[in-house]
Scaffold this motif. Sequence first.
Motif, mmCIF file in Angstrom:
data_model
loop_
_atom_site.group_PDB
_atom_site.id
_atom_site.type_symbol
_atom_site.label_atom_id
_atom_site.label_comp_id
_atom_site.label_asym_id
_atom_site.label_seq_id
_atom_site.Cartn_x
_atom_site.Cartn_y
_atom_site.Cartn_z
ATOM 1 N N ASP A 36 3.797 0.540 3.260
ATOM 2 C CA ASP A 36 2.596 0.774 4.065
ATOM 3 C C ASP A 36 2.583 2.277 4.348
ATOM 4 O O ASP A 36 3.440 2.789 5.064
ATOM 5 C CB ASP A 36 2.696 -0.026 5.373
ATOM 6 C CG ASP A 36 1.570 0.288 6.349
ATOM 7 O OD1 ASP A 36 0.864 1.297 6.145
ATOM 8 O OD2 ASP A 36 1.406 -0.473 7.316
ATOM 9 N N ALA B 34 -4.478 -6.439 4.421
ATOM 10 C CA ALA B 34 -4.452 -5.226 3.601
ATOM 11 C C ALA B 34 -5.755 -4.481 3.838
ATOM 12 O O ALA B 34 -6.794 -5.104 4.088
ATOM 13 C CB ALA B 34 -4.309 -5.578 2.128
ATOM 14 N N GLN C 20 -4.211 -1.207 0.355
ATOM 15 C CA GLN C 20 -2.825 -0.987 0.778
ATOM 16 C C GLN C 20 -2.356 -1.981 1.835
ATOM 17 O O GLN C 20 -3.140 -2.377 2.703
ATOM 18 C CB GLN C 20 -2.679 0.442 1.292
ATOM 19 C CG GLN C 20 -2.572 1.406 0.120
ATOM 20 C CD GLN C 20 -2.715 2.850 0.505
ATOM 21 O OE1 GLN C 20 -3.500 3.185 1.386
ATOM 22 N NE2 GLN C 20 -1.967 3.688 -0.163
ATOM 23 N N ASN C 21 -1.107 -2.314 1.736
ATOM 24 C CA ASN C 21 -0.459 -3.191 2.710
ATOM 25 C C ASN C 21 -0.671 -2.639 4.112
ATOM 26 O O ASN C 21 -0.431 -1.471 4.372
ATOM 27 C CB ASN C 21 1.040 -3.222 2.341
ATOM 28 C CG ASN C 21 1.883 -3.902 3.398
ATOM 29 O OD1 ASN C 21 1.377 -4.645 4.226
ATOM 30 N ND2 ASN C 21 3.173 -3.644 3.348
ATOM 31 N N GLN D 209 0.487 -10.893 0.395
ATOM 32 C CA GLN D 209 0.110 -9.480 0.530
ATOM 33 C C GLN D 209 -0.506 -8.971 -0.775
ATOM 34 O O GLN D 209 -1.493 -8.223 -0.757
ATOM 35 C CB GLN D 209 1.359 -8.679 0.928
ATOM 36 C CG GLN D 209 1.110 -7.272 1.407
ATOM 37 C CD GLN D 209 0.066 -7.126 2.502
ATOM 38 O OE1 GLN D 209 -1.026 -6.641 2.229
ATOM 39 N NE2 GLN D 209 0.365 -7.543 3.712
ATOM 40 N N ASP D 210 0.033 -9.404 -1.896
ATOM 41 C CA ASP D 210 -0.497 -8.990 -3.192
ATOM 42 C C ASP D 210 -1.963 -9.430 -3.353
ATOM 43 O O ASP D 210 -2.815 -8.662 -3.797
ATOM 44 C CB ASP D 210 0.379 -9.611 -4.300
ATOM 45 C CG ASP D 210 -0.046 -9.155 -5.671
ATOM 46 O OD1 ASP D 210 -0.040 -7.935 -5.891
ATOM 47 O OD2 ASP D 210 -0.417 -10.018 -6.506
ATOM 48 N N ILE E 133 -4.049 -7.205 -1.043
ATOM 49 C CA ILE E 133 -4.131 -5.823 -1.554
ATOM 50 C C ILE E 133 -5.134 -5.760 -2.706
ATOM 51 O O ILE E 133 -5.999 -4.887 -2.748
ATOM 52 C CB ILE E 133 -2.735 -5.318 -1.999
ATOM 53 C CG1 ILE E 133 -1.859 -5.058 -0.766
ATOM 54 C CG2 ILE E 133 -2.849 -4.047 -2.838
ATOM 55 C CD1 ILE E 133 -0.405 -4.745 -1.090
ATOM 56 N N SER F 3 -8.587 -3.766 -2.611
ATOM 57 C CA SER F 3 -8.653 -2.682 -3.578
ATOM 58 C C SER F 3 -9.939 -2.761 -4.398
ATOM 59 O O SER F 3 -10.630 -1.759 -4.604
ATOM 60 C CB SER F 3 -7.414 -2.764 -4.476
ATOM 61 O OG SER F 3 -7.575 -2.003 -5.628
#
Lengths: 446, 495
Positions: free
Chosen positions: A103, B53, B57-58, B143-144, B147, B151
């Motif tokens: 992060d 996210a 980004q995380n 999370q992927d 993200i 994105s």
Amino acid sequence: MTTTNNWEEIFNRACEHSFSLLRSDDVLNINFSAEETNFIRLNKSKVRQISSVEQASFEMDLLCGQKKASLSLDLCADEGSNTELITKHLEELKREVDSLPDDPFITPLTNEGSSRVVNDGLLPSVDEFIDLLGGLMAQVDLAGYLTSGPSYRGSANSLGQKHWFSSTSFFFDYSLYTAKEKAIKGSYAGSTFNRQDFDTKMNESIAALSKMDSEQKVIAPGKYRVYLAPSAVNEVSGMLGWNALSGGAYKRGECPLAELFEGKKKLSEKCNIQEDFSLGLSPRFNDLGEVSSEKISLVSKGKMNELLVSRATEKEYGLKSNQATEREGPRSLSIGEGELTRENILKELGTGLYISDLHYLNWSDKQKARLTGMTRFGCLWVENGEVVGPIKDLRFDETLYQIFGEGLEQVTNFSDVHMTTGTYGNRSIGGSRNPGMIIENFSFTL
Amino acid sequence: MFFMVYAYSAKEGEIEDRGTAMQEIRDLLKKVETVGDWWGVREYSEKGQFRMARNGQNSANSTSVTRGVMVEVMNDGVLGYAATSNLTKAGIEMAFKRASAQARSIAKFSLTQFDESIRPANKGTYSSPVERTLSDLSPAEIQDFLIKTSSVLKKGSSVIEASAWAMLSETEINYISSNGSDWKQNFSILTKDSSVTGKKDDLIQSRSSGMQGLQWGAEALSSETQASTNEKLLTQLDELLCAPECPSETMDLLLTPDQLYLQVHESIGHPLELDRILGDERNYAGWSFVSPEDFGSLKYGPSILNVTYDPTLASEMASFAFDDNGVKATKEHLIKDGVLVRGIGGIESQKRSGIAGVSCARATSWNRPAIDRMGNINIEPGESSVTEMISSTERGVLMETNRSWSIDDYRNKFQFGCEYGRLIENGELKGVVRNPNYRGATVNFWNNLSHVGNKDSFEVWGSPYCGKGEPNQIIRVGHAIPTCKFKNIEVFGGA
Ligand SMILES: [Zn+2]
């Protein structure tokens, strides 16, 4: 409820145990809150539900380089259970942190020193309070709740920082009703319960209720001159916590007061807004243990000086941090007083609406700082400085630029402190201080 | 078609041998010295995850693990409650003592007097219908997904902020009582949202998929579904940034389920809550314009309006086998052919008011007593297609996805704002309008309902954030709803 557990020691031991499990690159930040609370819920001046709650939440933020994950657990008075729980879940948290991508906006933890504030109090026992009700029942129809007991906040990190804040307090949040369903709101809160103060408060409320007894007046939608009592201003200023003072929200295009911050618009010269921790309602340390200045002037004479900025927002957008919380909402907001005296409120209002309370506010056009909401408790129609009677509820839809700006005519020379009475999950702490205001051309739409 | 996976055991029996709650809590209770004329213990444990996210980004990863018990003790018909996370023998015994003492101390001033029948003995289990359990998803996998979503959204030419979040919860409730209740329910719930904010000159607009929560499993994070959502959000954001303000006039209004669910929640769900009608909520959430005499007679809407309390619809947020008083949950009509017939009140409110209710006494967690809550409050599908609703409209607007909501404490005068509007002229969908809002008063509004959508527009929505009660409690509610059309509604645009 008398305190049976030493929560400070439970917190300290849980911190020590967690820190002992860290790997060399791990840094741990801990936020702790605990309470032993009695809730007595009332309707028709009788008890609807009574509950007692003992709870403690231990929240860990584990940082390893640019990776971070958080975990909260329920602790209890039994140390063996706590140790087992922390050991098990901290292992999982380590595995999670290792598995996550970076992060980029994580800032390293620091040691911001230590502090310890303990505010003791004297609370009514359940039985004492129940006895008081006996006297009330015969006189008035009351709904509300009493919340009392000690509450605790702790913050620590593995770099040696430690803060402790405890306060013993109660609030009695209530409303009284006429036979025709007209109501007024009252509250009595503090750290020492005093029978005489309680009686005075109650008698004031019962007297105020008598004004609500006359015939209801139906007001057509339109623009009116209004007096917003401190409790109504408190509802409006509460909306400032919904992104209106947040530096991050400004950068994300979600800040209702963006045009004020950019200097494209301004509020009234009579409008002064600050974060003021000297009110003693909230600890000065935030979730990272950073200690804020005692006072931060956000709006002075209608111009915005700064927004609330957290360390993460500083890193992402380059705005300068003022030790705000992650949410970037005010914790101890104070709106500046003016010159209008209590005796002159009705005279200066002349003809218009005296509004004691507003309800269910929301942004109706966030980009233009426009708010909608309803009138609720203790709202009266006033003609030539004389109270005519209670009104039928009205919906307003108006911008902050009118309420705190162009329309703001006078501000009272006194203000009330409103302690947060929120109990979602646990007892909130914090509050705000608000004066009353006379506002011109306030729009009602329904 | 999904089916609910639960089984009832009709016969009452001994707790030890035939129960269905977790063995662990049953073993513990066997050791505890219990007190009271009657008692019940509700153990509640939940693992919750919030992951987000932003801009590819995380951004946030937090987990909460909570576990505790609420002990209810009845003495002389009065209940006392005590909650603790100390699940040792000593901790639970202390809670029993506290609950019992509380019940005694309010004996003189208790508003209610009950007997054991408010906690009927039931046994059984319930589990959310899932294809893959939530624990199949690793933090990194979730999370992927987020993200990637944010994105793709951030790549929009006007986008200044893109985000995606998911909230997962796995909950288990075990309930055991001295009169023989012994049951267990497991819930798997995932709520998610994704959104974009864009800027063009001085204009800022946002478009989101709308927060949606369901009882489902790992299958909730489907990349294919999200890809089409992303495309829609980016296209519509660009449309909004070029769109004129929504006009201000009285016209026809079509509401899609992602807005209409909140309209139902605020102007049908809350006012029908029996504890509000009884005045319990007067000091906080509010009272109700509905009075006890209205049940059986109030014409809430036209005869095409059928509203149900439905705890049996698979995947909807508040489907369950028992409420937190242990009452079996069944589907019931609240509004039948336009007429108000039943309230949203659990067994205690039904006894206090004499009004027919539903199994809806619910508690947010182990630290709060159960109170009347919405569960799944649905509009049953009608006959109309969306095409038919549009073609029958001379001048109107179609609004999608809630962004602002407000209603008075009697649940009368409301105002809602949506993210996205489309004008309808002479039976055809026309241009996009920004900042669409509408306002009205409840009974008048519902009586202006002219079309109820058929199964094709029927969607299941749900929110984890209904707030109410003193002390405060949030609860998960479901609303399954088709698109509907209303005549002559006051519509308006931004400031
Ligand atoms: Zn709600």
